[in-house]
Design a protein around this motif. Structure first.
Motif, short mmCIF file in Angstrom:
data_model
loop_
_atom_site.label_atom_id
_atom_site.label_comp_id
_atom_site.label_asym_id
_atom_site.label_seq_id
_atom_site.Cartn_x
_atom_site.Cartn_y
_atom_site.Cartn_z
N ARG A 237 14.13 34.33 -21.70
CA ARG A 237 12.97 35.08 -22.31
C ARG A 237 12.62 36.04 -21.02
O ARG A 237 12.21 37.56 -21.77
N LEU A 238 12.76 35.78 -19.74
CA LEU A 238 12.32 36.93 -18.98
C LEU A 238 13.28 37.79 -18.58
O LEU A 238 13.10 39.07 -18.38
N GLY B 278 16.48 33.90 -9.25
CA GLY B 278 16.47 35.06 -10.06
C GLY B 278 15.55 34.96 -11.02
O GLY B 278 14.18 34.51 -10.75
N PHE B 279 15.82 35.41 -12.29
CA PHE B 279 14.73 35.59 -13.38
C PHE B 279 14.56 34.25 -14.16
O PHE B 279 13.83 34.24 -15.12
N CYS C 231 24.38 33.83 -15.70
CA CYS C 231 23.11 34.67 -15.80
C CYS C 231 22.35 35.13 -14.48
O CYS C 231 21.98 36.21 -14.12
N ARG C 232 22.44 34.00 -13.43
CA ARG C 232 21.76 34.27 -12.28
C ARG C 232 22.51 35.40 -11.57
O ARG C 232 21.92 36.09 -10.80
N THR D 72 10.88 47.65 -7.60
CA THR D 72 11.10 47.25 -6.17
C THR D 72 11.17 45.84 -6.15
O THR D 72 11.82 44.75 -5.97
N ALA D 73 9.83 45.32 -6.87
CA ALA D 73 9.77 43.86 -6.86
C ALA D 73 10.55 43.07 -7.68
O ALA D 73 11.18 42.16 -7.30
N LEU D 74 11.03 43.66 -9.04
CA LEU D 74 12.02 43.07 -9.87
C LEU D 74 13.32 42.89 -9.03
O LEU D 74 14.05 41.80 -9.26
N LYS D 75 13.83 43.88 -8.20
CA LYS D 75 14.84 44.02 -7.61
C LYS D 75 14.94 42.87 -6.40
O LYS D 75 15.80 41.96 -6.32
N LEU D 76 13.78 42.71 -5.81
CA LEU D 76 13.74 41.53 -4.93
C LEU D 76 13.80 40.23 -5.58
O LEU D 76 14.43 39.23 -5.06
N LEU D 77 13.10 39.89 -6.73
CA LEU D 77 13.08 38.74 -7.15
C LEU D 77 14.43 38.57 -7.98
O LEU D 77 14.87 37.38 -7.97
#
Length: 414
Positions: A61-62, A56-57, A232-233, A45-50
């Motif tokens: 690396r991330l 974005g990420f 990538c974004r 859930t947090a990853l989708k929001l980020l």
């Protein structure tokens, strides 16, 4: 624009609850720390929001750590005979050598490094096709796949990422033809009729088909952008969303540039050309991503299909995504045949479907895209020679002539 403050506040509270946004001394944690924390906690859930908000990420690396979680790596069992050549491998062999690799000092200074990357790309694409021989290759799939290979740096994770995207997000484009992609582009005009009647009227008046957007949809804008960080974004966002999200992004981009588009000279070729070049001139991708997110909440695909009287097959990835994606679990891998029973016979799910419902005569733009018998032959010829991507980018005057011929044929039959 499509932003609702109460929802933003709710989501901000949700993120705070799932990921620490501040350190113990009260200082706000850097975004990279919050992403790492969400990855460590496997907090989707947090990853989708980020992935949706801000930058974005941020780094390769991330992404190498976050994308496998978001794409449900290792949730499918292998299938297919990887030693048997796929019928489309001849076209793959033609496309790979002319693939434009991301700009880097390594590739500019070392021709052998570029050749090795292209060889890896060919291996990844062929592995997908041989593993799922009922999928068909389309021109542009290699560019989509290249993004995953460039992020992960090796074939195995790139194959896993491309596999999940192929089977669940771009599956409609990998059927025997692009008819269902054209159906999605019809829905782009339905969205425009709602959010920007002026742009819709302009395109309808000039009878401009949505071919200018086909490369956006087929490659997730990778074909149209030079900046790999922006690509990538965009991918950060799209891998977390249902299959038609890229169409909403296209609509949001057009809406954000409404004033510029309405200022184009009223000429078919000029409008088509300028629209095809639009992604390369965009700087506010984060706003476009945000707009498109709320747009798909307000006008989900099922609603658009009803509003536009333009219904995709039940087996379309657009209509099956929610039911199939939620069943994926890396702890209990499934065969794709379990999720999509139609492929048991070795056929693409869309190949078992009857004739797709055609739009009503009241939708003029649908009429432009809808093909008469004569224009159908011309379109099939274009598909045979892998021209659709060239149409979208207006790289060939011949393709523009084809589009004009298509509309002339339609006018003869009205």
């Amino acid at each position: 624009m499509f932003l609702r403050q109460n929802e933003q506040k709710q989501q901000g509270t949700q993120l705070t609850a799932t990921v620490r946004t501040h350190s113990n001394n009260g200082k706000r944690l850097p975004r990279s720390k919050r992403i790492s924390q969400a990855i460590t906690n496997r907090d989707l859930t947090a990853l989708k929001l980020l992935a949706r908000t801000g930058s974005g990420f941020q780094s390769i690396r991330l992404r190498r750590r976050a994308w496998p979680l978001l794409l449900n790596f290792r949730s499918l069992t292998d299938s297919g005979n990887r030693t048997a050549a796929h019928p489309d491998e001849g076209q793959v062999a033609l496309d790979i050598p002319r693939t434009c690799l991301p700009k880097s000092v390594e590739y500019r200074s070392d021709a052998e490094a570029a050749k090795r990357r292209q060889a890896q790309l060919g291996n990844v694409v062929r592995t997908i096709l041989r593993s799922y021989p009922w999928l068909s290759y389309y021109q542009g799939f290699h560019e989509l796949t290249l993004t995953f290979l460039s992020v992960f740096g090796s074939e195995r994770p790139a194959v896993e990422a491309a596999k999940m995207v192929s089977l669940f997000l771009v599956r409609d484009a990998m059927s025997s033809d692009l008819e269902n992609v054209l159906q999605q582009l019809r829905l782009l005009y339905v969205i425009l009729q709602i959010i920007s009647p002026e742009i819709h009227d302009l395109l309808t008046e000039l009878e401009v088909p949505a071919f200018f957007a086909i490369s956006w949809v087929l490659t997730w804008f990778a074909h149209d952008l030079d900046d790999f960080s922006i690509i990538c974004r965009i991918y950060d966002f799209l891998i977390t969303m249902p299959p038609m999200q890229v169409v909403y992004m296209a609509a949001a981009m057009l809406k954000r540039n409404e004033g510029q588009i309405l200022g184009y000279e009223r000429d078919f070729a000029i409008v088509h050309t300028e629209l095809s070049r639009l992604p390369g001139r965009i700087s506010n991708w984060e706003e476009i991503i945000d707009d498109s997110y709320y747009m798909q909440i307000d006008y989900p695909p099922t609603k658009l299909q009803h509003m536009g009287k333009c219904h995709l097959p039940k087996t379309s990835a657009i209509n099956t995504y929610e039911a199939t994606w939620k069943r994926l679990d890396p702890a209990q891998p499934l065969a794709i045949e379990t999720l999509l029973p139609a492929v048991k016979g070795g056929r693409h799910p869309l190949d078992t479907t009857g004739v797709v419902e055609t739009p009503t005569k009241g939708n003029r733009m649908a009429g432009v895209i809808d093909l008469t018998d004569t224009a159908q032959k011309a379109r099939n010829l274009a598909l045979q020679h892998k021209w659709p991507l060239m149409v979208a980018t207006v790289a060939s005057a011949t393709m523009l002539m084809y589009a004009l011929l298509l509309m002339q044929q339609l006018q003869l039959h009205t």
